[in-house]
Design a protein around this motif. Structure first.
Motif, short mmCIF file in Angstrom:
data_model
loop_
_atom_site.label_atom_id
_atom_site.label_comp_id
_atom_site.label_asym_id
_atom_site.label_seq_id
_atom_site.Cartn_x
_atom_site.Cartn_y
_atom_site.Cartn_z
N GLY A 200 0.66 -22.21 -22.19
CA GLY A 200 -0.42 -23.15 -21.95
C GLY A 200 -0.38 -23.80 -20.57
O GLY A 200 -1.36 -23.76 -19.83
N PRO A 201 0.75 -24.40 -20.16
CA PRO A 201 0.81 -25.02 -18.82
C PRO A 201 0.58 -24.02 -17.69
O PRO A 201 -0.09 -24.35 -16.69
CB PRO A 201 2.22 -25.61 -18.77
CG PRO A 201 2.60 -25.82 -20.21
CD PRO A 201 1.97 -24.68 -20.95
N LEU A 202 1.10 -22.80 -17.82
CA LEU A 202 0.89 -21.80 -16.77
C LEU A 202 -0.58 -21.39 -16.68
O LEU A 202 -1.12 -21.24 -15.57
CB LEU A 202 1.75 -20.56 -17.06
CG LEU A 202 3.28 -20.78 -17.00
CD1 LEU A 202 4.00 -19.49 -17.34
CD2 LEU A 202 3.68 -21.27 -15.61
N LEU A 203 -1.23 -21.22 -17.82
CA LEU A 203 -2.64 -20.86 -17.81
C LEU A 203 -3.49 -21.96 -17.19
O LEU A 203 -4.42 -21.68 -16.42
CB LEU A 203 -3.11 -20.56 -19.25
CG LEU A 203 -2.49 -19.35 -19.93
CD1 LEU A 203 -2.95 -19.26 -21.39
CD2 LEU A 203 -2.88 -18.07 -19.19
N TRP A 204 -3.18 -23.20 -17.50
CA TRP A 204 -3.95 -24.30 -16.93
C TRP A 204 -3.70 -24.42 -15.42
O TRP A 204 -4.61 -24.72 -14.65
CB TRP A 204 -3.60 -25.61 -17.62
CG TRP A 204 -4.41 -26.77 -17.14
CD1 TRP A 204 -3.95 -27.90 -16.54
CD2 TRP A 204 -5.82 -26.92 -17.20
NE1 TRP A 204 -4.98 -28.74 -16.23
CE2 TRP A 204 -6.15 -28.16 -16.63
CE3 TRP A 204 -6.86 -26.11 -17.69
CZ2 TRP A 204 -7.45 -28.62 -16.52
CZ3 TRP A 204 -8.17 -26.58 -17.59
CH2 TRP A 204 -8.45 -27.81 -17.01
N GLY A 205 -2.48 -24.17 -14.99
CA GLY A 205 -2.20 -24.16 -13.56
C GLY A 205 -2.99 -23.08 -12.83
O GLY A 205 -3.45 -23.30 -11.70
N PHE A 206 -3.17 -21.92 -13.47
CA PHE A 206 -3.99 -20.87 -12.85
C PHE A 206 -5.45 -21.30 -12.74
O PHE A 206 -6.12 -21.02 -11.74
CB PHE A 206 -3.87 -19.59 -13.69
CG PHE A 206 -4.72 -18.46 -13.19
CD1 PHE A 206 -4.30 -17.69 -12.12
CD2 PHE A 206 -5.95 -18.16 -13.78
CE1 PHE A 206 -5.09 -16.64 -11.64
CE2 PHE A 206 -6.73 -17.13 -13.32
CZ PHE A 206 -6.31 -16.37 -12.24
N VAL A 207 -5.95 -22.01 -13.76
CA VAL A 207 -7.34 -22.48 -13.72
C VAL A 207 -7.54 -23.49 -12.59
O VAL A 207 -8.62 -23.56 -11.97
CB VAL A 207 -7.73 -23.10 -15.08
CG1 VAL A 207 -9.10 -23.75 -15.02
CG2 VAL A 207 -7.72 -22.03 -16.16
N LEU A 208 -6.51 -24.28 -12.27
CA LEU A 208 -6.63 -25.33 -11.26
C LEU A 208 -6.51 -24.83 -9.83
O LEU A 208 -6.65 -25.62 -8.88
CB LEU A 208 -5.57 -26.41 -11.49
CG LEU A 208 -5.71 -27.26 -12.75
CD1 LEU A 208 -4.58 -28.27 -12.82
CD2 LEU A 208 -7.05 -27.97 -12.77
N ARG A 209 -6.24 -23.56 -9.61
CA ARG A 209 -6.02 -23.06 -8.26
C ARG A 209 -7.20 -23.29 -7.31
O ARG A 209 -7.00 -23.62 -6.14
CB ARG A 209 -5.69 -21.56 -8.31
CG ARG A 209 -4.27 -21.28 -8.78
CD ARG A 209 -3.95 -19.80 -8.67
NE ARG A 209 -2.59 -19.51 -9.07
CZ ARG A 209 -2.04 -18.30 -9.03
NH1 ARG A 209 -2.76 -17.27 -8.60
NH2 ARG A 209 -0.80 -18.13 -9.42
N PRO A 210 -8.47 -23.13 -7.75
CA PRO A 210 -9.58 -23.32 -6.79
C PRO A 210 -9.79 -24.76 -6.37
O PRO A 210 -10.52 -25.01 -5.41
CB PRO A 210 -10.81 -22.79 -7.55
CG PRO A 210 -10.26 -21.96 -8.67
CD PRO A 210 -8.96 -22.60 -9.03
N PHE A 211 -9.18 -25.74 -7.04
CA PHE A 211 -9.46 -27.15 -6.77
C PHE A 211 -8.41 -27.72 -5.82
O PHE A 211 -7.24 -27.35 -5.87
CB PHE A 211 -9.48 -27.95 -8.07
CG PHE A 211 -10.51 -27.47 -9.06
CD1 PHE A 211 -11.82 -27.88 -8.97
CD2 PHE A 211 -10.15 -26.59 -10.08
CE1 PHE A 211 -12.77 -27.44 -9.86
CE2 PHE A 211 -11.09 -26.14 -10.99
CZ PHE A 211 -12.40 -26.56 -10.88
N GLU A 212 -8.86 -28.66 -4.98
CA GLU A 212 -7.97 -29.31 -4.03
C GLU A 212 -8.29 -30.80 -3.96
O GLU A 212 -9.41 -31.23 -4.27
CB GLU A 212 -8.14 -28.70 -2.62
CG GLU A 212 -7.72 -27.24 -2.53
CD GLU A 212 -7.93 -26.69 -1.12
OE1 GLU A 212 -8.48 -27.44 -0.28
OE2 GLU A 212 -7.54 -25.53 -0.88
N GLY A 213 -7.29 -31.57 -3.54
CA GLY A 213 -7.50 -32.98 -3.28
C GLY A 213 -7.94 -33.76 -4.50
O GLY A 213 -7.34 -33.70 -5.57
#
Length: 382
Positions: A200-213
């Motif tokens: 779960g945490p790894l999948l959510w980290g992958f989803v967050l890649r396009p976001f910054e700041g």
């Protein structure tokens, strides 16, 4: 004397330009602003309808994924505890087998109890129908025996007609398709749940890649709030449902109402549908008590007692258990719950009714942390 001298000419200050009024056009006046807002609202509605339509086309994927997300959120504390003491794969397998065992055990207990008491319930139903017919015959406008025979003959003709046979055949095909879809969704849910629990945490980290700041921090808050809200809602609802089922089940057992065990399990399951589920459970219990009065041999009195038990348990739940077990933060207004239930039922039937309220709670929770912890979105601030 001074005739030959010229005094320097004084220049007047440059005139200050008058402020010009803003240009007025078709989109700058009141009606233009209203039209702009209307177009924006229409665009948002069209987008929402398109998303909902697309999700309905792939419900066999969307619903299992949502159910897996809800279950993974509910068991996240247990998974975190297991993950700290053993490998992640082993912890996931143990927890997944426990979930499947609990769900399968509830279904097996319901089916076994119904089959064990089916004959008694059938005889009680026949006796109850005979009593209703005898009561109807005492009415001044009751149909005579010839009319009853005619209606029965018409029913038999319809049952043996080709049209009914074709309907039964198409219904059987639809039933087989529904069973196949259910099995497919169940298997998909189990697989998705395995990966949600394990990674779960790894999948959510992958989803967050396009976001910054700022947007990355906002999406972090959205993800944490979603998991916390779903987990708290499911665990609180399960605790309330267990108390409801135990209270109503004890009452049914004392009255010796048939199918007390499956009715108790059904109360537990229906309690996940707020407001409506408790009402349906009370109606079913009262109908069974009306058909077979248990040790009282009085169906009407037994049904009244069952209704009183259901009302008392529901009052205890609404006034004491829900505020303690679920908290005020997850408590939605009754009008919001009813609207969510209606929309969910129209879109996805019974599963939509079950998923509507937790998803609405998640949406409200996201709004509450949109601009920061404890800082709701600007339009939602008091």
């Amino acid at each position: 004397m001074f005739f030959g001298r010229r005094t320097p000419a004084r220049h007047a200050p440059d005139p200050v330009p008058a402020p010009t009024a803003p240009a007025r056009g078709a989109w700058r006046d009141g009606m233009g602003i209203l039209a702009t807002r209307a177009i924006q609202i229409i665009a948002v509605v069209v987008l929402a309808v398109g998303v909902i339509w697309g999700m309905r086309q792939i419900t066999v994927v969307v619903i299992p994924v949502l159910l897996a997300l809800i279950l993974a959120s509910a068991f996240e504390p247990v998974m975190k505890w297991l993950r700290a003491r053993m490998p992640s794969v082993l912890a996931t397998v143990i927890l997944l087998l426990a979930i499947i065992g609990v769900i399968g055990g509830i279904g097996w207990a319901m089916v076994r109890a119904v089959l064990a008491q089916w004959d008694d319930l059938y005889q009680s139903a026949v006796s109850g129908i005979d009593q209703v017919i005898d009561w109807v015959n005492t009415l001044p406008y009751a149909p005579d025996q010839a009319q009853l025979d005619q209606w029965w003959a018409a029913l038999q003709d319809f049952a043996t007609s080709a049209q009914f046979g074709s309907s039964v055949g198409s219904g059987a095909v639809a039933g087989v398709s529904a069973v196949a879809t259910f099995i497919t969704g169940l298997v998909l849910m189990a697989v998705v749940l395995f990966f949600f629990l394990k990674d779960g945490p790894l999948l959510w980290g992958f989803v967050l890649r396009p976001f910054e700041g700022e947007w990355e921090a906002r999406m972090q808050r959205v993800g944490s709030k979603t998991v916390d809200t779903l987990g708290a809602y499911v665990r609180g609802t399960a605790a309330v449902a267990a108390v409801d089922a135990i209270g109503i089940g004890v009452g049914l057992a004392i009255l010796q109402i048939p199918l007390a065990l499956p009715l108790t399990l059904l109360v537990f399951l229906l309690a996940f549908i707020p407001i409506v589920g408790a009402t349906l459970a009370g109606i079913l219990g009262a109908l069974v008590a009306l058909v077979d009065g248990g040790f009282m041999n009085n169906g009407l009195l037994a049904a009244i007692i069952v209704v009183a038990i259901v009302v008392g348990v529901n009052q205890l739940e609404g006034n004491f258990l829900q505020p303690v077990l679920m908290g005020r933060a997850l408590k939605l207004h009754s009008l919001v719950v009813l609207i969510a239930l209606t929309v969910g039922t129209l879109l996805a039937g019974v599963l939509g009714a079950v998923l509507a309220v937790p998803l609405t709670a998640v949406l409200w929770g996201i709004i509450q942390v949109w601009d920061g912890e404890g800082r709701p979105a600007r339009w939602a601030r008091p």
